[in-house]
Design a protein around this motif. Structure first.
Motif, short mmCIF file in Angstrom:
data_model
loop_
_atom_site.label_atom_id
_atom_site.label_comp_id
_atom_site.label_asym_id
_atom_site.label_seq_id
_atom_site.Cartn_x
_atom_site.Cartn_y
_atom_site.Cartn_z
N SER A 1 11.18 -1.66 2.72
CA SER A 1 10.68 -0.51 3.47
C SER A 1 11.63 0.67 3.36
O SER A 1 11.20 1.83 3.25
N GLN A 2 12.93 0.41 3.40
CA GLN A 2 13.90 1.49 3.25
C GLN A 2 13.84 2.09 1.85
O GLN A 2 14.01 3.31 1.69
N ILE A 3 13.61 1.26 0.82
CA ILE A 3 13.45 1.79 -0.54
C ILE A 3 12.20 2.68 -0.61
O ILE A 3 12.22 3.78 -1.17
N ASN A 4 11.10 2.21 -0.02
CA ASN A 4 9.87 3.01 -0.01
C ASN A 4 10.10 4.35 0.68
O ASN A 4 9.76 5.42 0.15
N LEU A 5 10.68 4.32 1.88
CA LEU A 5 10.86 5.55 2.65
C LEU A 5 11.89 6.46 2.00
O LEU A 5 11.76 7.69 2.05
N GLY A 6 12.91 5.86 1.38
CA GLY A 6 13.89 6.66 0.65
C GLY A 6 13.25 7.36 -0.54
O GLY A 6 13.55 8.52 -0.85
N SER A 7 12.34 6.66 -1.22
CA SER A 7 11.66 7.25 -2.38
C SER A 7 10.70 8.35 -1.93
O SER A 7 10.56 9.39 -2.60
N VAL A 8 10.02 8.14 -0.79
CA VAL A 8 9.16 9.19 -0.25
C VAL A 8 9.98 10.45 0.03
O VAL A 8 9.59 11.57 -0.32
N ALA A 9 11.15 10.26 0.67
CA ALA A 9 12.02 11.40 0.96
C ALA A 9 12.49 12.08 -0.33
O ALA A 9 12.55 13.32 -0.41
N LEU A 10 12.81 11.27 -1.35
CA LEU A 10 13.25 11.82 -2.63
C LEU A 10 12.19 12.74 -3.23
O LEU A 10 12.48 13.90 -3.61
N TYR A 11 10.96 12.26 -3.31
CA TYR A 11 9.91 13.04 -3.97
C TYR A 11 9.35 14.13 -3.06
O TYR A 11 8.64 15.04 -3.52
N ASP A 12 9.73 14.08 -1.78
CA ASP A 12 9.34 15.14 -0.84
C ASP A 12 10.43 16.21 -0.74
O ASP A 12 10.31 17.15 0.04
N GLY A 13 11.54 16.01 -1.50
CA GLY A 13 12.61 17.01 -1.54
C GLY A 13 13.67 16.85 -0.48
O GLY A 13 14.59 17.66 -0.41
N ASP A 14 13.59 15.81 0.34
CA ASP A 14 14.61 15.57 1.38
C ASP A 14 15.71 14.68 0.80
O ASP A 14 15.76 13.48 1.04
N LEU A 15 16.63 15.28 0.03
CA LEU A 15 17.63 14.48 -0.67
C LEU A 15 18.63 13.82 0.29
O LEU A 15 18.98 12.66 0.08
N PRO A 16 19.12 14.50 1.35
CA PRO A 16 20.03 13.81 2.29
C PRO A 16 19.36 12.62 2.97
O PRO A 16 19.97 11.55 3.13
N GLY A 17 18.10 12.79 3.38
CA GLY A 17 17.39 11.66 4.00
C GLY A 17 17.18 10.52 3.03
O GLY A 17 17.32 9.33 3.37
N LEU B 1 0.83 -1.20 0.00
CA LEU B 1 0.00 0.00 0.00
C LEU B 1 0.88 1.26 0.00
O LEU B 1 0.56 2.25 -0.67
N GLY B 2 2.00 1.20 0.75
CA GLY B 2 2.93 2.32 0.74
C GLY B 2 3.58 2.50 -0.62
O GLY B 2 3.80 3.63 -1.08
N PHE B 3 3.89 1.39 -1.26
CA PHE B 3 4.53 1.41 -2.58
C PHE B 3 3.61 2.12 -3.60
O PHE B 3 4.02 3.02 -4.33
N VAL B 4 2.34 1.70 -3.62
CA VAL B 4 1.38 2.32 -4.54
C VAL B 4 1.24 3.81 -4.23
O VAL B 4 1.17 4.65 -5.13
N SER B 5 1.25 4.12 -2.95
CA SER B 5 0.99 5.52 -2.55
C SER B 5 2.08 6.46 -3.01
O SER B 5 1.79 7.56 -3.51
N TRP B 6 3.36 6.08 -2.89
CA TRP B 6 4.38 7.05 -3.33
C TRP B 6 4.48 7.11 -4.85
O TRP B 6 4.83 8.16 -5.41
N LEU B 7 4.14 6.00 -5.54
CA LEU B 7 4.12 6.07 -6.99
C LEU B 7 3.06 7.07 -7.49
O LEU B 7 3.26 7.72 -8.53
N ARG B 8 1.95 7.18 -6.74
CA ARG B 8 0.90 8.12 -7.16
C ARG B 8 1.02 9.46 -6.44
O ARG B 8 0.11 10.27 -6.48
N MET B 9 2.19 9.65 -5.75
CA MET B 9 2.52 10.90 -5.07
C MET B 9 1.63 11.20 -3.87
O MET B 9 1.44 12.35 -3.48
N ASP B 10 1.09 10.16 -3.24
CA ASP B 10 0.38 10.32 -1.97
C ASP B 10 1.40 10.04 -0.87
O ASP B 10 1.43 8.96 -0.26
N LEU B 11 2.29 11.04 -0.61
CA LEU B 11 3.50 10.79 0.16
C LEU B 11 3.23 10.58 1.64
O LEU B 11 3.91 9.76 2.29
#
Length: 826
Positions: free
Chosen positions: A655-671, A619-629
């Motif tokens: 889970s780390q890939i999911n959360l890393g991708s959320v941070a990426l698309y949320d603009g938190d590049l260091p995170g 569910l988290g995977f689908v959510s960040w792909l559709r930008m529901d961060l």
């Protein structure tokens, strides 16, 4: 009368009387109550002074008159008791010894060490024990002032002749057949001497006894023995003679030529007038690897260059060692073919040892003790375990089985030529079907047990265990499918699909599963629904990983129908997860979200915490792909908490890939970079290739957004190679689009358009659009490149990309003849 006649008087008289009586040596021995060897030794003059009782028994058997008997006994007195002793030295080598420099150095040092007095060179037949012993013997002569004595034992049919052979070799004429060992020990005495006993395996007990007595009574004696079996005498130091070094499969020509096995092949081929050129060295390397560097096998293979090309020899050896024959006519029979060499060892085994030797030939890539018990014993009892342990030890001692003690559990194996020979013996005995069925059932049970450990804290150890057993698993699957055993093939393939997915063997796993399904559908008896559903689910999941969505959906829908008919909520929940993944990659986000929610509800009803965590992950995977961060972060953090508690390495990575991708698309590049580095490291440690590819992909996007273009190129290139090898076209297309964005920023607009065209072709093939989260970057890149190139040049580059296969694009450059007008990559 000459000296020679005087010495041979008794021997000559004995022979004449025997012939006059019309008796053979064996017949005389039987009438006299002696051994045939004793009669032969007396006639040849090897025994100079038989006991009076022996003479009387011979005279009686020959029916000698009193006058003949008197002459008979008088001849003994005329035979001189002394003679000039002469040692039988080691033979001169017929050719230059190839390799073995380290062994020669070590053995020379060992034999010169006062505390080491018995050294045994052991190893399989044909590995070069005798040849090494000759080189050592000829090299250490100065260390032994009384000399080096060579005792060949291959022709000695039984134990009693061993002492005679040693006595003759050290220059002793035995004076009495009652006290041979005493006379031999007294003759050697305190002299510093090296005695080499060559080929002891068929008289190993006698050799062990003789070495023990002589070393106890001769303080400066040293013994070097060669034997396929250990002597197990006190003080024995064992050195196993290994095959010659072979080059690795992808070695350069210089490295191939330097390998000892290749040097031997080239030298033996040259003796036949064949001198392979450099371009043939790869084939020579194939031959040497096929026979695993065994010197006798190399010589026999090289002898075939007069009738076959090296490629033909290599091809023959890929399937059989039958061509390894035609050795030197002057060599002992057991060294003229590889089978004859192994016949010698096989015939020295007991009946039970032979049966065990044949049974373990069914393994491929080695085996463990429990596996050996499974194939050898009808039932795995404690008594059988003890028998197998004993038999394994005996065959290791006889150099027919190799043991690797590096890991916590010992592992056993055979050289390929020995395994093939044992397999032919198994065929001859008619037991192959029974043994192979036991092998198959053992690995079905092993795979099913392993599957239950995947997704737990034991996953890493389980994957490593399956890696080790992969050859056996493959051969078991092959046997089950070739014999159309529907149940066994289904159970085994279904138990392994998760392993194949985690290790990136998508195509192989699918092939096994589809074959098992075909057999099940065509078989006369229906396969049980749970096994059929598991196989359909596995085949559907692997098809999804290769982006063959229609086939994947068909298999998964069939599995879901069976699980619902069986009221199997757990099976249905797992299948819904996979169907939701197909919808996710097709950008059907609402449908994907609904399928994963349905799966989550089923897992919650079951109280399955692991299932709940995985449903939340998806569910988290689908959510960040559709930008529901925000929702993606909540689902993924909840999943990560469970995975960390359970020690599920695969789950933590995702889970780390999911959360890393959320941070990426949320603009938190260091995170994002921190989390994705963690996922990459864990995936690499686990050997989880999909996780490696995803982590590299997202890290490449992070680096591009940071303006680190060279690093981005490196990361994305690695990710593309990984996904292309796995067959994941959906992710490969996204990586191509990310690379296009880097190329555009790098001012390589022509190459960027080429990459966009290649990505578009992949998406058209699989029917999957650009994920929602990636669309802004892709659309921005496309617009910038089109504006920079102009419509005509853009269309040209785009079309070239569409026409280029993915594997060619993954090589890192467009074809020059197609894109001669475009910028070079990077």
């Amino acid at each position: 009368m000459s000296g020679r006649n005087e010495i041979d008087d008794f021997a000559g008289l004995l022979r004449r009387h025997r012939l006059t009586a019309g008796l053979s040596q064996e017949e005389l021995a039987e009438k006299a109550g002696l051994s045939a060897d004793a009669v032969a030794a007396l006639e040849r003059g090897r025994r100079r002074a038989p006991r009076p009782l022996t003479v009387r028994m011979l005279a009686t058997a020959l029916n000698l008159s009193e006058q003949d008997f008197a002459v008979f006994t008088e001849s003994l007195r005329r035979s001189p008791s002394g003679y000039t002793p002469q040692l039988q030295g080691p033979p001169l080598p017929p050719d230059t010894l190839i390799g073995r420099a380290a062994e020669l150095t070590e053995l020379t040092s060992l034999l010169g060490h006062g505390g080491v007095r018995l050294v045994t060179l052991t190893g399989l037949g044909g590995v070069g024990k005798s040849r090494l012993a000759v080189a050592v013997s000829n090299g250490v002569g100065r260390q032994f002032e009384a000399g080096v004595c060579w005792v060949p034992l291959a022709a000695r049919p039984d134990g009693p002749e061993v002492t005679d052979a040693v006595a003759a070799a050290v220059g002793l004429r035995l004076a009495s057949d009652a006290a041979e060992i005493d006379a031999l020990a007294e003759h050697i005495g305190a002299r510093r001497m090296l005695v080499v006993l060559d080929n002891c395996e068929h008289v190993v007990e006698t050799c062990a006894w003789l070495c023990t007595v002589l070393l106890q009574r001769c303080p400066r004696l040293t013994i070097l023995a060669t034997s396929r079996e250990l002597l197990r005498a006190p003080g024995e130091v064992v050195r196993q003679v290994q095959p010659l070094s072979v080059p690795p499969s992808r070695a350069a020509p210089e490295e191939i030529r330097d390998a000892d096995a290749v040097r031997m092949f080239l030298a033996r081929a040259a003796a036949h007038g064949v001198h392979p050129r450099d371009e043939r060295l790869l084939q020579v390397s194939r031959v040497c690897r096929s026979v695993q560097g065994i010197p006798l096998a190399i010589e026999l293979a090289a002898a075939r260059v007069n009738v076959l090309t090296i490629e033909q020899i290599a091809d023959e050896l890929d399937s059989s060692s039958r061509i390894l024959s035609g050795g030197s006519r002057t060599a002992p029979l057991r060294q003229q073919t590889i089978d004859a060499a192994l016949d010698w060892s096989y015939n020295l085994l007991s009946g039970e040892e032979q049966e065990f030797f044949e049974a373990v030939s069914t393994f491929s890539g080695g085996w463990t003790l429990p596996a050996a018990v499974a194939v050898f014993c009808p039932e795995a009892t404690d008594a059988c375990h003890e028998r197998v342990l004993d038999l394994t030890g005996r065959l290791i001692d006889k150099s027919l089985i190799l043991v690797d003690r590096e890991a916590a559990e010992a592992r056993y194996s055979m050289f390929s030529v020995i395994r093939q020979y044992a397999g032919r013996r198994l065929d001859d005995g008619g037991r192959r079907a029974t043994i192979e069925q036991r092998h198959l059932l053992h690995y079905v049970e092993l795979a099913e047990t392993a599957e239950s450990s995947l997704g737990t804290g034991q996953q890493s150890a389980t994957l490593n265990r399956l890696d080790t057993e992969l050859d056996n698993l493959r051969i078991a699957l092959g046997r089950a499918i070739s014999r159309e055993l529907a149940v066994e093939s289904m159970r085994l393939a279904a138990a392994l699909w998760r392993y194949f997915s985690l290790r990136g063997h998508y195509s192989e796993g699918r092939d096994w599963l589809e074959s098992a399904l075909r057999i099940a559908r065509a078989g006369p008896e229906p396969v049980a629904d749970p096994a059929l559903a598991a196989a359909l689910k596995g085949a559907g999941f692997l098809a999804h990983l290769q982006c063959e969505y229609s086939i994947a959906a068909e298999r998964l829908e069939d599995a879901l129908a069976i699980y619902r008919r069986l009221d199997d909520a757990a099976g249905a929940a797992r299948t819904l997860v996979h169907l939701g993944s197909i919808a996710r990659e097709r950008a059907e986000y609402d449908r994907s979200h609904q399928l994963h929610l349905e799966s989550l509800h089923l897992y919650q009803q079951l109280g399955d915490r692991a299932g709940i965590a995985w449903a939340r992950h998806y569910l988290g995977f689908v959510s960040w792909l559709r930008m529901d961060l925000d929702r993606a972060r909540d689902y993924s953090e909840a999943a990560l908490t469970y995975f960390q508690q359970a020690g599920d390495g695969e789950g933590i990575t995702w889970s780390q890939i999911n959360l890393g991708s959320v941070a990426l698309y949320d603009g938190d590049l260091p995170g994002a970079e921190r989390l994705l580095h963690q996922s990459l490291g864990r995936a690499q440690r686990l050997g989880f290739r999909e996780g490696v590819g995803w982590s590299l992909n997202q890290l490449g996007v992070v680096a591009r957004r940071q303006g680190r273009l060279e690093r981005s190129i490196h990361l994305l290139d690695e990710s593309l190679a990984e996904h292309q090898e796995l067959g994941d076209k959906w992710r490969a297309a996204s990586v191509l689009e990310a690379l296009a964005s880097v190329a555009q920023q790098h001012d390589n607009s022509g190459y960027a358009a080429f990459l966009l065209g290649a990505a578009s072709a992949v998406r058209d093939t699989i029917g999957a659009p650009v994920p929602q989260c990636e669309r802004p970057d892709t659309e921005l890149t496309t617009a910038a490149v089109r504006d920079k190139l102009g419509e005509r040049a853009f269309a040209h580059a785009w079309g070239a990309g569409q026409a280029t296969p993915l594997h060619a694009v993954a090589d890192g450059y467009p074809p020059d003849d197609t894109l001669s007008t475009l910028d070079a990559p990077w």
